[in-house]
Design a protein around this motif. Structure first.
Motif, short mmCIF file in Angstrom:
data_model
loop_
_atom_site.label_atom_id
_atom_site.label_comp_id
_atom_site.label_asym_id
_atom_site.label_seq_id
_atom_site.Cartn_x
_atom_site.Cartn_y
_atom_site.Cartn_z
N ALA A 23 0.81 -1.22 0.00
CA ALA A 23 0.00 0.00 0.00
C ALA A 23 0.85 1.27 0.00
O ALA A 23 0.32 2.36 -0.25
N THR A 24 2.14 1.13 0.26
CA THR A 24 3.01 2.31 0.33
C THR A 24 3.05 3.11 -0.96
O THR A 24 3.03 4.35 -0.92
N PRO A 25 3.10 2.48 -2.16
CA PRO A 25 3.07 3.28 -3.39
C PRO A 25 1.82 4.15 -3.52
O PRO A 25 1.87 5.23 -4.12
N ILE A 26 0.70 3.69 -2.96
CA ILE A 26 -0.51 4.50 -2.99
C ILE A 26 -0.33 5.76 -2.14
O ILE A 26 -0.71 6.87 -2.55
N THR A 27 0.25 5.58 -0.96
CA THR A 27 0.54 6.73 -0.09
C THR A 27 1.47 7.71 -0.80
O THR A 27 1.22 8.93 -0.82
N LEU A 28 2.54 7.19 -1.40
CA LEU A 28 3.48 8.06 -2.11
C LEU A 28 2.81 8.73 -3.31
O LEU A 28 3.08 9.90 -3.61
N GLY A 29 1.95 7.98 -3.99
CA GLY A 29 1.25 8.56 -5.15
C GLY A 29 0.37 9.73 -4.77
O GLY A 29 0.34 10.75 -5.47
N PHE A 30 -0.35 9.59 -3.66
CA PHE A 30 -1.19 10.69 -3.20
C PHE A 30 -0.34 11.92 -2.85
O PHE A 30 -0.68 13.05 -3.22
N ALA A 31 0.76 11.69 -2.13
CA ALA A 31 1.60 12.81 -1.72
C ALA A 31 2.23 13.51 -2.92
O ALA A 31 2.23 14.75 -3.01
N LEU A 32 2.76 12.73 -3.86
CA LEU A 32 3.41 13.32 -5.04
C LEU A 32 2.40 14.03 -5.94
O LEU A 32 2.67 15.11 -6.47
N ALA A 33 1.21 13.42 -6.11
CA ALA A 33 0.18 14.07 -6.93
C ALA A 33 -0.24 15.40 -6.32
O ALA A 33 -0.36 16.41 -7.03
N ALA A 34 -0.44 15.42 -5.01
CA ALA A 34 -0.84 16.67 -4.34
C ALA A 34 0.26 17.71 -4.44
O ALA A 34 -0.01 18.91 -4.62
N MET A 35 1.52 17.29 -4.36
CA MET A 35 2.64 18.23 -4.46
C MET A 35 2.76 18.79 -5.87
O MET A 35 2.91 20.00 -6.07
N LEU A 36 2.69 17.92 -6.87
CA LEU A 36 2.84 18.35 -8.26
C LEU A 36 1.69 19.25 -8.70
O LEU A 36 1.89 20.18 -9.47
N LEU A 37 0.49 18.96 -8.23
CA LEU A 37 -0.66 19.79 -8.57
C LEU A 37 -0.71 21.05 -7.70
O LEU A 37 -1.15 22.11 -8.14
N GLY A 38 -0.25 20.92 -6.46
CA GLY A 38 -0.30 22.04 -5.54
C GLY A 38 0.73 23.12 -5.84
O GLY A 38 0.50 24.30 -5.55
N LEU A 39 1.88 22.73 -6.42
CA LEU A 39 2.92 23.72 -6.71
C LEU A 39 2.45 24.80 -7.69
O LEU A 39 2.56 26.00 -7.38
N PRO A 40 1.95 24.44 -8.88
CA PRO A 40 1.50 25.52 -9.78
C PRO A 40 0.33 26.30 -9.22
O PRO A 40 0.24 27.52 -9.41
N LEU A 41 -0.57 25.61 -8.52
CA LEU A 41 -1.69 26.34 -7.91
C LEU A 41 -1.19 27.27 -6.82
O LEU A 41 -1.63 28.43 -6.72
N GLY A 42 -0.26 26.78 -6.00
CA GLY A 42 0.31 27.63 -4.96
C GLY A 42 1.05 28.82 -5.54
O GLY A 42 0.99 29.94 -4.99
N PHE A 43 1.76 28.61 -6.65
CA PHE A 43 2.46 29.71 -7.31
C PHE A 43 1.47 30.76 -7.81
O PHE A 43 1.69 31.97 -7.66
N ALA A 44 0.37 30.29 -8.41
CA ALA A 44 -0.65 31.22 -8.90
C ALA A 44 -1.27 32.00 -7.75
O ALA A 44 -1.49 33.22 -7.86
N VAL A 45 -1.53 31.33 -6.64
CA VAL A 45 -2.10 32.01 -5.47
C VAL A 45 -1.11 33.03 -4.90
O VAL A 45 -1.49 34.14 -4.52
N ALA A 46 0.18 32.65 -4.88
CA ALA A 46 1.20 33.58 -4.38
C ALA A 46 1.26 34.83 -5.24
O ALA A 46 1.33 35.96 -4.71
N LEU A 47 1.23 34.66 -6.56
CA LEU A 47 1.25 35.82 -7.45
C LEU A 47 0.00 36.67 -7.27
O LEU A 47 0.05 37.90 -7.34
N ALA A 48 -1.14 36.00 -7.04
CA ALA A 48 -2.39 36.75 -6.82
C ALA A 48 -2.30 37.59 -5.55
O ALA A 48 -2.76 38.73 -5.51
N ARG A 49 -1.67 37.02 -4.51
CA ARG A 49 -1.53 37.77 -3.26
C ARG A 49 -0.56 38.93 -3.40
O ARG A 49 -0.62 39.90 -2.63
#
Length: 223
Positions: A23-49
């Motif tokens: 089950a560990t790859p599933i845990t890693l997959g969730f974390a990496l997916a959230a990080m990869l998707l969260g980075l561009p969104l976080g960058f956009a939010v930072a620029l908006a702020r």
């Protein structure tokens, strides 16, 4: 704890280990997916702020305040159990990734914003005097330096995400923690499986910390 009890715990941990490692790859997959998707969104939010547009600053600030000011578990419940009442039904994987992504984006946006603000204003003025437009200044001057500043906090966010994935077990995602719970439901021995799960989380976090230090040394040599 006597020798017999210790042996029982060790045996149950070893018996649970193959299931947990599966089950560990599933845990890693969730974390990496959230990080990869969260980075561009976080960058956009930072620029908006950082934007001069008041509406953008207001909406982005409200998003960050809400996501950082409410428990991630509540956010998971709102997205997975609450949205169906509005006609939006998500499967557990999608609901978990969306919740983790939005939460990570809020924290990453603050890291990125602080890193950008840490770059002296004189460098922006120097870039303008050289004929660079704001987009070129951000891409060529500000962001490379901000990345070095933001790296430790961003790495900590990824490590935190690995641990936060345990919360998606409440919406039936069979990741590391949920796998341990399923083993316990079969064996009625909680200590060993939970201990094995904790050690796997610890191992992943320790490995990511080593990668973080290696990247920091590399960036420091390149500065």
């Amino acid at each position: 704890m006597n020798t017999e009890q210790l042996q029982l715990v060790l045996n149950s941990a070893l018996e649970a280990l193959p299931t947990l490692l599966g089950a560990t790859p599933i845990t890693l997959g969730f974390a990496l997916a959230a990080m990869l998707l969260g980075l561009p969104l976080g960058f956009a939010v930072a620029l908006a702020r950082l934007s001069g547009v008041r509406a953008l600053r207001g909406v982005s600030s409200l998003f960050v305040s809400f996501m950082r000011g409410t428990p991630l578990l509540v956010q998971i419940f709102v997205i997975y159990y609450g949205l169906p009442s509005l006609g939006v039904t998500l499967n557990p994987v999608a609901g978990g990734i969306i919740a983790l992504t939005l939460n990570a984006a809020a924290y990453l946006s603050e890291t990125i914003r602080a890193a950008i603000l840490s770059i002296p204003k004189g460098q922006r003025e120097a870039a303008t005097s050289l004929g660079l437009n704001p987009s070129q200044t951000m891409r060529l001057i500000i962001l490379p330096q901000a990345a070095r500043v933001a790296l430790p906090s961003m790495s900590n966010t990824l490590i935190g995400l690995v641990k936060d994935t345990s919360l998606v077990s409440v919406i039936t995602v069979v990741e590391l923690l949920r796998s341990a719970q399923l083993v316990i439901a079969r064996t009625f021995e909680p200590f060993g499986p939970y201990l094995a799960a904790a050690l796997i989380y610890w191992g992943i976090s320790s490995l990511l910390e080593l990668v973080q230090r290696a990247l920091e040394r590399r960036f420091s040599r390149g500065s």
